[in-house]
Design an enzyme around this catalytic site. Sequence first.
Site, PDB file in Angstrom:
ATOM      1  N   ARG A   1      52.186  52.062  49.789  1.00  0.00           N
ATOM      2  CA  ARG A   1      51.200  52.370  50.937  1.00  0.00           C
ATOM      3  C   ARG A   1      51.744  52.185  52.214  1.00  0.00           C
ATOM      4  NH1 ARG A   1      45.640  48.857  50.451  1.00  0.00           N
ATOM      5  NH2 ARG A   1      44.792  50.554  49.158  1.00  0.00           N
TER       6      ARG A   1
ATOM      7  N   LEU B   1      25.577  46.898  54.836  1.00  0.00           N
ATOM      8  CA  LEU B   1      26.943  47.159  54.012  1.00  0.00           C
ATOM      9  C   LEU B   1      27.203  48.531  53.896  1.00  0.00           C
ATOM     10  CD1 LEU B   1      24.981  45.022  52.287  1.00  0.00           C
ATOM     11  CD2 LEU B   1      26.855  44.962  50.569  1.00  0.00           C
TER      12      LEU B   1
ATOM     13  N   TYR C   1      41.011  51.545  58.021  1.00  0.00           N
ATOM     14  CA  TYR C   1      39.782  50.949  57.647  1.00  0.00           C
ATOM     15  C   TYR C   1      39.502  49.670  58.346  1.00  0.00           C
ATOM     16  CZ  TYR C   1      36.977  48.002  54.427  1.00  0.00           C
ATOM     17  OH  TYR C   1      36.076  47.129  54.168  1.00  0.00           O
TER      18      TYR C   1
ATOM     19  N   LYS D   1      36.299  48.617  60.651  1.00  0.00           N
ATOM     20  CA  LYS D   1      35.227  47.395  60.440  1.00  0.00           C
ATOM     21  C   LYS D   1      35.569  46.355  61.648  1.00  0.00           C
ATOM     22  CE  LYS D   1      33.292  46.489  57.229  1.00  0.00           C
ATOM     23  NZ  LYS D   1      32.012  46.855  56.754  1.00  0.00           N
TER      24      LYS D   1
ATOM     25  N   GLU E   1      39.893  41.758  55.987  1.00  0.00           N
ATOM     26  CA  GLU E   1      41.073  42.897  56.376  1.00  0.00           C
ATOM     27  C   GLU E   1      41.158  42.919  57.986  1.00  0.00           C
ATOM     28  OE1 GLU E   1      42.076  46.348  54.406  1.00  0.00           O
ATOM     29  OE2 GLU E   1      40.935  45.721  52.551  1.00  0.00           O
TER      30      GLU E   1
ATOM     31  N   ASP F   1      20.527  54.529  51.542  1.00  0.00           N
ATOM     32  CA  ASP F   1      21.973  54.976  50.900  1.00  0.00           C
ATOM     33  C   ASP F   1      21.956  56.513  51.131  1.00  0.00           C
ATOM     34  OD1 ASP F   1      24.005  55.709  49.370  1.00  0.00           O
ATOM     35  OD2 ASP F   1      24.029  53.568  48.950  1.00  0.00           O
TER      36      ASP F   1
ATOM     37  N   THR G   1      34.740  42.206  56.108  1.00  0.00           N
ATOM     38  CA  THR G   1      35.782  42.015  55.480  1.00  0.00           C
ATOM     39  C   THR G   1      37.081  41.219  56.245  1.00  0.00           C
ATOM     40  OG1 THR G   1      37.766  43.034  54.450  1.00  0.00           O
ATOM     41  CG2 THR G   1      36.810  44.332  56.385  1.00  0.00           C
TER      42      THR G   1
ATOM     43  N   ASN H   1      38.558  40.187  48.640  1.00  0.00           N
ATOM     44  CA  ASN H   1      38.566  41.512  47.635  1.00  0.00           C
ATOM     45  C   ASN H   1      37.726  41.214  46.572  1.00  0.00           C
ATOM     46  OD1 ASN H   1      41.252  41.879  49.149  1.00  0.00           O
ATOM     47  ND2 ASN H   1      41.483  43.785  47.687  1.00  0.00           N
ATOM     48  N   ASN H   2      36.667  41.861  46.428  1.00  0.00           N
ATOM     49  CA  ASN H   2      35.567  41.923  45.357  1.00  0.00           C
ATOM     50  C   ASN H   2      36.255  42.647  43.929  1.00  0.00           C
ATOM     51  OD1 ASN H   2      32.336  41.595  46.773  1.00  0.00           O
ATOM     52  ND2 ASN H   2      34.192  41.172  47.988  1.00  0.00           N
TER      53      ASN H   2
ATOM     54  N   ILE I   1      28.775  46.520  45.927  1.00  0.00           N
ATOM     55  CA  ILE I   1      28.316  45.527  46.412  1.00  0.00           C
ATOM     56  C   ILE I   1      26.813  45.464  46.815  1.00  0.00           C
ATOM     57  CG2 ILE I   1      28.549  43.533  48.019  1.00  0.00           C
ATOM     58  CD1 ILE I   1      31.588  44.279  48.447  1.00  0.00           C
TER      59      ILE I   1
HETATM   60  P1  NAD Z   1      31.264  51.035  48.220  1.00  0.00           P
HETATM   61  O1  NAD Z   1      31.965  52.155  48.958  1.00  0.00           O
HETATM   62  O2  NAD Z   1      31.157  51.053  46.861  1.00  0.00           O
HETATM   63  O3  NAD Z   1      29.607  51.523  48.830  1.00  0.00           O
HETATM   64  C1  NAD Z   1      29.510  52.153  50.189  1.00  0.00           C
HETATM   65  C2  NAD Z   1      28.058  52.785  49.932  1.00  0.00           C
HETATM   66  O4  NAD Z   1      27.642  53.106  51.291  1.00  0.00           O
HETATM   67  C3  NAD Z   1      27.598  53.768  49.119  1.00  0.00           C
HETATM   68  O5  NAD Z   1      26.617  53.751  48.128  1.00  0.00           O
HETATM   69  C4  NAD Z   1      27.652  55.054  50.095  1.00  0.00           C
HETATM   70  O6  NAD Z   1      26.795  55.901  49.463  1.00  0.00           O
HETATM   71  C5  NAD Z   1      27.036  54.347  51.300  1.00  0.00           C
HETATM   72  N1  NAD Z   1      27.250  54.866  52.697  1.00  0.00           N
HETATM   73  C6  NAD Z   1      28.208  55.462  52.942  1.00  0.00           C
HETATM   74  N2  NAD Z   1      27.860  56.034  53.968  1.00  0.00           N
HETATM   75  C7  NAD Z   1      26.545  55.973  54.516  1.00  0.00           C
HETATM   76  C8  NAD Z   1      25.672  56.445  55.496  1.00  0.00           C
HETATM   77  N3  NAD Z   1      26.208  56.924  56.415  1.00  0.00           N
HETATM   78  N4  NAD Z   1      24.580  56.124  55.260  1.00  0.00           N
HETATM   79  C9  NAD Z   1      24.016  55.456  54.224  1.00  0.00           C
HETATM   80  N5  NAD Z   1      24.828  55.012  53.126  1.00  0.00           N
HETATM   81  C10 NAD Z   1      26.073  55.066  53.371  1.00  0.00           C
HETATM   82  O7  NAD Z   1      31.522  49.756  49.032  1.00  0.00           O
HETATM   83  P2  NAD Z   1      31.497  48.469  48.957  1.00  0.00           P
HETATM   84  O8  NAD Z   1      32.816  47.901  48.244  1.00  0.00           O
HETATM   85  O9  NAD Z   1      30.180  48.083  47.726  1.00  0.00           O
HETATM   86  O10 NAD Z   1      31.404  47.713  50.077  1.00  0.00           O
HETATM   87  C11 NAD Z   1      30.359  47.506  50.709  1.00  0.00           C
HETATM   88  C12 NAD Z   1      30.319  46.689  52.134  1.00  0.00           C
HETATM   89  O11 NAD Z   1      31.158  45.508  51.889  1.00  0.00           O
HETATM   90  C13 NAD Z   1      31.373  47.536  52.881  1.00  0.00           C
HETATM   91  O12 NAD Z   1      30.495  47.213  54.380  1.00  0.00           O
HETATM   92  C14 NAD Z   1      32.710  46.862  53.088  1.00  0.00           C
HETATM   93  O13 NAD Z   1      33.394  47.126  54.113  1.00  0.00           O
HETATM   94  C15 NAD Z   1      32.299  45.395  52.869  1.00  0.00           C
HETATM   95  N6  NAD Z   1      33.512  44.362  51.896  1.00  0.00           N
HETATM   96  C16 NAD Z   1      33.989  45.080  50.793  1.00  0.00           C
HETATM   97  C17 NAD Z   1      34.709  44.345  49.926  1.00  0.00           C
HETATM   98  C18 NAD Z   1      35.372  44.996  48.583  1.00  0.00           C
HETATM   99  O14 NAD Z   1      36.280  44.223  48.373  1.00  0.00           O
HETATM  100  N7  NAD Z   1      34.784  46.019  48.274  1.00  0.00           N
HETATM  101  C19 NAD Z   1      35.323  43.251  50.380  1.00  0.00           C
HETATM  102  C20 NAD Z   1      34.476  42.547  52.004  1.00  0.00           C
HETATM  103  C21 NAD Z   1      33.874  43.413  52.522  1.00  0.00           C
HETATM  104  P1  TYD Z   2      42.453  48.152  46.876  1.00  0.00           P
HETATM  105  O1  TYD Z   2      41.654  47.828  45.648  1.00  0.00           O
HETATM  106  O2  TYD Z   2      42.615  49.391  47.529  1.00  0.00           O
HETATM  107  O3  TYD Z   2      42.024  47.247  48.177  1.00  0.00           O
HETATM  108  P2  TYD Z   2      42.353  46.713  49.513  1.00  0.00           P
HETATM  109  O4  TYD Z   2      43.334  47.601  50.052  1.00  0.00           O
HETATM  110  O5  TYD Z   2      41.290  46.741  50.275  1.00  0.00           O
HETATM  111  O6  TYD Z   2      42.867  45.308  49.300  1.00  0.00           O
HETATM  112  O7  TYD Z   2      43.901  47.537  46.745  1.00  0.00           O
HETATM  113  C1  TYD Z   2      44.170  46.082  46.433  1.00  0.00           C
HETATM  114  C2  TYD Z   2      45.745  46.103  46.224  1.00  0.00           C
HETATM  115  O8  TYD Z   2      46.375  46.962  45.076  1.00  0.00           O
HETATM  116  C3  TYD Z   2      46.408  46.583  47.751  1.00  0.00           C
HETATM  117  O9  TYD Z   2      47.612  45.792  47.928  1.00  0.00           O
HETATM  118  C4  TYD Z   2      46.937  47.964  47.358  1.00  0.00           C
HETATM  119  C5  TYD Z   2      47.210  47.877  45.703  1.00  0.00           C
HETATM  120  N1  TYD Z   2      46.992  48.864  44.854  1.00  0.00           N
HETATM  121  C6  TYD Z   2      48.050  49.258  44.049  1.00  0.00           C
HETATM  122  O10 TYD Z   2      49.193  49.043  43.942  1.00  0.00           O
HETATM  123  N2  TYD Z   2      47.814  50.611  43.266  1.00  0.00           N
HETATM  124  C7  TYD Z   2      46.685  51.232  43.314  1.00  0.00           C
HETATM  125  O11 TYD Z   2      46.610  52.301  42.830  1.00  0.00           O
HETATM  126  C8  TYD Z   2      45.624  50.828  44.439  1.00  0.00           C
HETATM  127  C9  TYD Z   2      44.462  51.521  44.536  1.00  0.00           C
HETATM  128  C10 TYD Z   2      45.732  49.530  44.973  1.00  0.00           C
END
Ligand code: NAD
Ligand code: TYD
Length: 354
Positions: A290, A88, A162, A166, A138, A41, A136, A191-192, A20
Amino acid sequence: MVGNQVTNLRALVTGGCGFIGSHLVKALVADSNFLTIVNVDALTYSGHPENCSDIDNVRYKFKHQSINDRPSFENTLREENISIIFHLAAESHVDRSIHSIKPFISTNVDGTRVILESILALRKEGQEISLVHVSTDEVYGSLGPNDPPFTELTPVNPLNPYAATKAASDFLVKSFVNTFNISAVITRCSNNYGPNQFPEKLVPLMILKTRLGEKLPIYGDGKNVRDWIHVTDHVGGIVSSANALVSGKLTSGEVINFGGENEKTNLEIVRNIVEKIGASDNLIEFVPDRPGHDKRYAIDISKAKKLLKWSPKMNWDNGIIETILWYKSNDKWVASITSGEYKNWIRKQYGDTK
Ligand code: NAD
Ligand code: TYD
């Protein structure tokens, strides 16, 4: 200020080489209201410089630093005269938090503590810094099939490690707003999915495995529900929240939810991906659930719609096709990040892959 847009902001993005974060950095570089965009980062397993390698702009700067290193973080805030932090950086994968919580506490909780204390330290030097804390859905816990979606008033009730870290970081931010009067907004998104997502999360993992003809592991019965939003819509919401905070349209400490109004079971998601790639459903394999698997997330986005005039624009069908095509045409990116760490992780989870 021009209309609702605040101008001349000097932004620092933490975790800007992640999924993100890299989309956010690009949106800020394209937005002339931001004079400077500094990406801090640590480049952990999910952070990749390749995600930002196409940015060629004098307003953009990358700093290979950890948010846990307070002296370096404060120096960057000072040197770049930062006025707003988009936070982030995180450990972001639930399955990893079940295996080992320590890095989650270190980055998500203690890293946020460093950011908050740095804001106070810079204030003593006369530099005021606002914070957009990206959290999030979550943190709200899990819904039953007929429960109404999470609103900003839903009690925080994290049910996996996790989410607990958060939620802890959200509470730290709230406590600093209340105790020290810092300027902050907390965003909570569902979820993104989209390009550049590290392939341990459901969507990219299933795209890559389907293309390789590998088994598609679905946890439990596959009936868990998530709300899916395209990453660019989330990024739009984050930028709108920043503008609303700095222009005073949002009160400091407020929470704002984002989501795609797009609830789907995991089985629907995986079937959809398989169908769009043109593979067979036979690849689907039900694997042990899980532990503590949250049943359903759904998110009420009325506040964002009303206050920010924000709504998600990308529909699922277009978004998932675009995402599949992106992974197909970025084999080099996949190859570069699927070496070492990722392979070990997959091996530990599911045994040897092809
Ligand atoms: P990601 O795991 O792809 O990226 C995390 C980034 O943080 C990485 O570039 C990593 O190198 C950096 N990082 C980790 N520890 C660090 C540290 N100590 N110092 C500096 N950088 C560090 O995660 P994402 O999916 O892009 O999520 C970004 C944010 O959005 C997170 O805070 C997550 O909780 C939140 N979020 C994610 C989702 C989702 O669906 N992915 C949904 C809602 C909120
Ligand atoms: P995930 O992408 O890990 O996001 P989150 O746990 O933050 O929602 O998982 C999305 C959903 O998919 C979650 O219900 C767990 C499920 N899942 C599977 O069924 N199989 C997999 O291999 C993974 C990674 C997730």
